[in-house]
Design a protein around this motif. Structure first.
Motif, PDB file in Angstrom:
ATOM      1  N   SER A  59       0.823  -1.220   0.000  1.00 20.69           N
ATOM      2  CA  SER A  59       0.000   0.000   0.000  1.00 20.69           C
ATOM      3  C   SER A  59       0.851   1.262   0.000  1.00 20.69           C
ATOM      4  O   SER A  59       2.033   1.240   0.383  1.00 20.69           O
ATOM      5  N   GLY A  60       0.201   2.356  -0.366  1.00 17.95           N
ATOM      6  CA  GLY A  60       0.861   3.659  -0.301  1.00 17.95           C
ATOM      7  C   GLY A  60       1.212   4.026   1.129  1.00 17.95           C
ATOM      8  O   GLY A  60       2.245   4.642   1.394  1.00 17.95           O
ATOM      9  N   THR A  61       0.348   3.634   2.040  1.00 20.02           N
ATOM     10  CA  THR A  61       0.619   3.909   3.457  1.00 20.02           C
ATOM     11  C   THR A  61       1.918   3.236   3.879  1.00 20.02           C
ATOM     12  O   THR A  61       2.772   3.860   4.527  1.00 20.02           O
ATOM     13  N   ASN A  64       4.946   5.087   2.392  1.00 21.90           N
ATOM     14  CA  ASN A  64       5.243   6.342   3.093  1.00 21.90           C
ATOM     15  C   ASN A  64       5.832   6.088   4.474  1.00 21.90           C
ATOM     16  O   ASN A  64       6.780   6.751   4.894  1.00 21.90           O
ATOM     17  N   HIS A  85      -1.592  13.459   3.592  1.00 24.75           N
ATOM     18  CA  HIS A  85      -2.079  12.094   3.800  1.00 24.75           C
ATOM     19  C   HIS A  85      -1.311  11.415   4.927  1.00 24.75           C
ATOM     20  O   HIS A  85      -1.888  10.717   5.761  1.00 24.75           O
ATOM     21  N   GLU A  90      -3.304   8.045   7.701  1.00 21.81           N
ATOM     22  CA  GLU A  90      -2.501   6.819   7.799  1.00 21.81           C
ATOM     23  C   GLU A  90      -2.542   6.249   9.211  1.00 21.81           C
ATOM     24  O   GLU A  90      -1.590   5.627   9.686  1.00 21.81           O
ATOM     25  N   GLU A 137       3.558  16.086  -1.047  1.00 21.06           N
ATOM     26  CA  GLU A 137       2.536  15.201  -1.647  1.00 21.06           C
ATOM     27  C   GLU A 137       2.109  15.793  -2.991  1.00 21.06           C
ATOM     28  O   GLU A 137       1.680  16.946  -3.044  1.00 21.06           O
ATOM     29  N   ASN A 141      -4.021  15.034  -2.355  1.00 19.81           N
ATOM     30  CA  ASN A 141      -5.361  14.445  -2.248  1.00 19.81           C
ATOM     31  C   ASN A 141      -6.317  15.375  -1.492  1.00 19.81           C
ATOM     32  O   ASN A 141      -7.382  15.758  -1.996  1.00 19.81           O
ATOM     33  N   ASP A 170       5.512  11.871  -1.416  1.00 26.06           N
ATOM     34  CA  ASP A 170       4.350  10.977  -1.475  1.00 26.06           C
ATOM     35  C   ASP A 170       3.689  11.232  -2.829  1.00 26.06           C
ATOM     36  O   ASP A 170       2.886  12.149  -2.979  1.00 26.06           O
ATOM     37  N   ALA A 172       1.595   9.268  -4.466  1.00 26.23           N
ATOM     38  CA  ALA A 172       0.537   8.270  -4.674  1.00 26.23           C
ATOM     39  C   ALA A 172      -0.078   8.459  -6.063  1.00 26.23           C
ATOM     40  O   ALA A 172      -0.362   7.495  -6.771  1.00 26.23           O
ATOM     41  N   ARG A 173      -0.273   9.730  -6.450  1.00 26.40           N
ATOM     42  CA  ARG A 173      -0.825  10.051  -7.776  1.00 26.40           C
ATOM     43  C   ARG A 173       0.173  10.873  -8.590  1.00 26.40           C
ATOM     44  O   ARG A 173      -0.188  11.844  -9.262  1.00 26.40           O
ATOM     45  N   LYS A 201      -4.375   3.359  -7.606  1.00 24.11           N
ATOM     46  CA  LYS A 201      -5.262   4.533  -7.672  1.00 24.11           C
ATOM     47  C   LYS A 201      -5.598   4.759  -9.149  1.00 24.11           C
ATOM     48  O   LYS A 201      -6.152   3.862  -9.775  1.00 24.11           O
TER      49      LYS A 201
HETATM   50  C1  PLP Z   1      -1.708  11.057  -1.280  1.00 24.58           C
HETATM   51  C2  PLP Z   1      -1.875   9.669  -0.776  1.00 24.58           C
HETATM   52  N1  PLP Z   1      -0.845   9.058  -0.194  1.00 24.58           N
HETATM   53  C3  PLP Z   1      -0.940   7.803   0.284  1.00 24.58           C
HETATM   54  C4  PLP Z   1      -2.111   7.100   0.181  1.00 24.58           C
HETATM   55  C5  PLP Z   1      -2.192   5.719   0.804  1.00 24.58           C
HETATM   56  O1  PLP Z   1      -2.407   4.714  -0.091  1.00 24.58           O
HETATM   57  P1  PLP Z   1      -3.046   3.313   0.397  1.00 24.58           P
HETATM   58  O2  PLP Z   1      -4.515   3.543   0.468  1.00 24.58           O
HETATM   59  O3  PLP Z   1      -2.615   2.374  -0.688  1.00 24.58           O
HETATM   60  O4  PLP Z   1      -2.440   2.981   1.711  1.00 24.58           O
HETATM   61  C6  PLP Z   1      -3.223   7.688  -0.414  1.00 24.58           C
HETATM   62  C7  PLP Z   1      -4.508   6.952  -0.527  1.00 24.58           C
HETATM   63  O5  PLP Z   1      -5.500   7.447  -0.968  1.00 24.58           O
HETATM   64  C8  PLP Z   1      -3.109   9.016  -0.905  1.00 24.58           C
HETATM   65  O6  PLP Z   1      -4.154   9.650  -1.459  1.00 24.58           O
END
Ligand code: PLP
Length: 341
Positions: A59-61, A64, A85, A90, A137, A141, A170, A172-173, A201
């Motif tokens: 996961s992104g979490t 990070n 985020h 998290e 980031e 988000n 970060d 993620a996107r 995502k």
């Molecule tokens: C900017 C950002 N970082 C990290 C994450 C975490 O990703 P994950 O849901 O895969 O843990 C998200 C999830 O939406 C996010 O929007």
């Protein structure tokens, strides 16, 4: 009625071609470093963002939080944009797992070099917690998928590095930022020590993210991933989906962005405030009675996410077509008309 799910770009289903890539993937035990599909993905991901190495994580979490552990010690402070985020979504991991505090700087997820300098605390004062990591980031988000202007971002990173801080992105996107700004992901990530990005995502894979950076840091990251329970075995089935996403689903993010703009225009025409103007795949809009709008949209099989009192988020993604956007606008118009009486 076909449900239209605009809650997040995480709700996508793997495409038939992606499922085929998953079914064909050669597999091994990735904890032994023997999964050819994971190894191929990690090499491709690192190259794509201009870093030496990458580690595939669930996961992104996790990406990070491993980065925060890599770059900090207990009792230190991470500087991050407002609404980051890593701070808000998290599960408190930065304090629980890395033992750090997060201080926010700037506005709407964006900050400048001056904000970094103003917030900086050196390790020389025994009363204060030192700031040792800057975490940015992009896209952001919480502020509605905003793109961090790259010159401002890089100036802030330079300021942090001049002060002896480490830097993590970060992303993620990150590919939404690449497509929207025309600046390559590798160029955006260039000055950062580490960068994380997600396949699950806008890129449309079912699971997975990567942390990319220098080879020695990623070696340490592998041990941290194991400590967190993120060592996966025949993970190549997931890596194959992620690699398919990286190879086939980046350029098409422009379609999501165009649909978000169309959705934003349509929502504004209903007399609702849309703020900010969509820059990527997210549309943030307002309606005073949060619960009433949620109930009315859900009753019409239209799903959006509340982000605060009177604030909503609608996200375009791989499973949302032009026709879905028009249909979503009709259902929203109907819901709003009912609530306005
Ligand atoms: C900017 C950002 N970082 C990290 C994450 C975490 O990703 P994950 O849901 O895969 O843990 C998200 C999830 O939406 C996010 O929007």
């Amino acid at each position: 009625m076909k449900p239209i799910d605009l809650r997040s770009d995480t709700v996508t289903q793997p495409t038939p071609a992606m499922r085929e890539a998953m079914a064909r993937a050669p597999l091994g035990d990735d904890v032994y470093g023997e999964d050819p599909s994971v190894n191929a993905l990690e090499a491709a991901a690192a190259a794509r963002v201009g870093k030496e190495a990458a580690v595939f994580v669930p996961s992104g979490t996790m990406a990070n939080q491993i980065a925060i552990r890599l770059h900090t010690h207990h009792g230190e402070v991470v500087l991050a944009g407002a609404g980051a985020h890593v701070l808000r979504y998290e599960g408190g991991a930065a304090s629980a797992l890395a033992g750090v505090q997060i201080a926010t700087i700037g506005e709407d997820g964006l900050f400048a070099a001056a904000d970094v300098r103003a917030a900086y605390v050196p390790a020389t004062n025994v009363h204060l917690a030192p700031t040792t990591l800057l975490a940015a980031e992009d896209t952001h988000n919480g502020s509605g998928g905003r793109v961090f202007p790259v010159a401002v971002l890089h100036e802030a990173v330079r300021a942090a590095q001049e002060l002896g801080m480490r830097t993590h992105l970060d992303g993620a996107r990150l590919f939404d930022a690449e497509v929207a700004s025309g600046v390559a992901a590798a160029a955006i990530a260039a000055p950062f020590d580490t960068v994380a990005f997600c396949f699950s995502k806008g890129l449309g894979a079912p699971v997975g993210s990567v942390l990319c950076g220098p080879r020695d840091a990623i070696l340490r990251a592998r041990r941290l991933r194991k400590m967190l329970g993120g060592g996966m075995r025949q993970a190549g089935v997931l890596a194959a989906a992620a690699l398919h996403a990286l190879e086939h689903h980046v350029a098409r993010l422009a379609e999501d962005h165009a649909r978000a703009r169309r959705l934003g225009e349509g929502i504004a025409k209903l007399g609702l405030c849309v703020d900010p103007e969509p820059e990527t795949n997210m549309v943030m809009f307002e309606f005073a009675d949060t619960m009433a709008l949620l109930r009315a949209t859900r009753a019409r099989d239209l799903l959006v996410n509340p982000t605060g009192p009177g604030r909503f988020r609608a996200v375009t993604h791989l499973d949302v077509s032009d026709a879905d956007v028009e249909e979503a606008l009709e259902r929203l118009a109907d819901a709003v008309a009912e609530l306005r009486g």
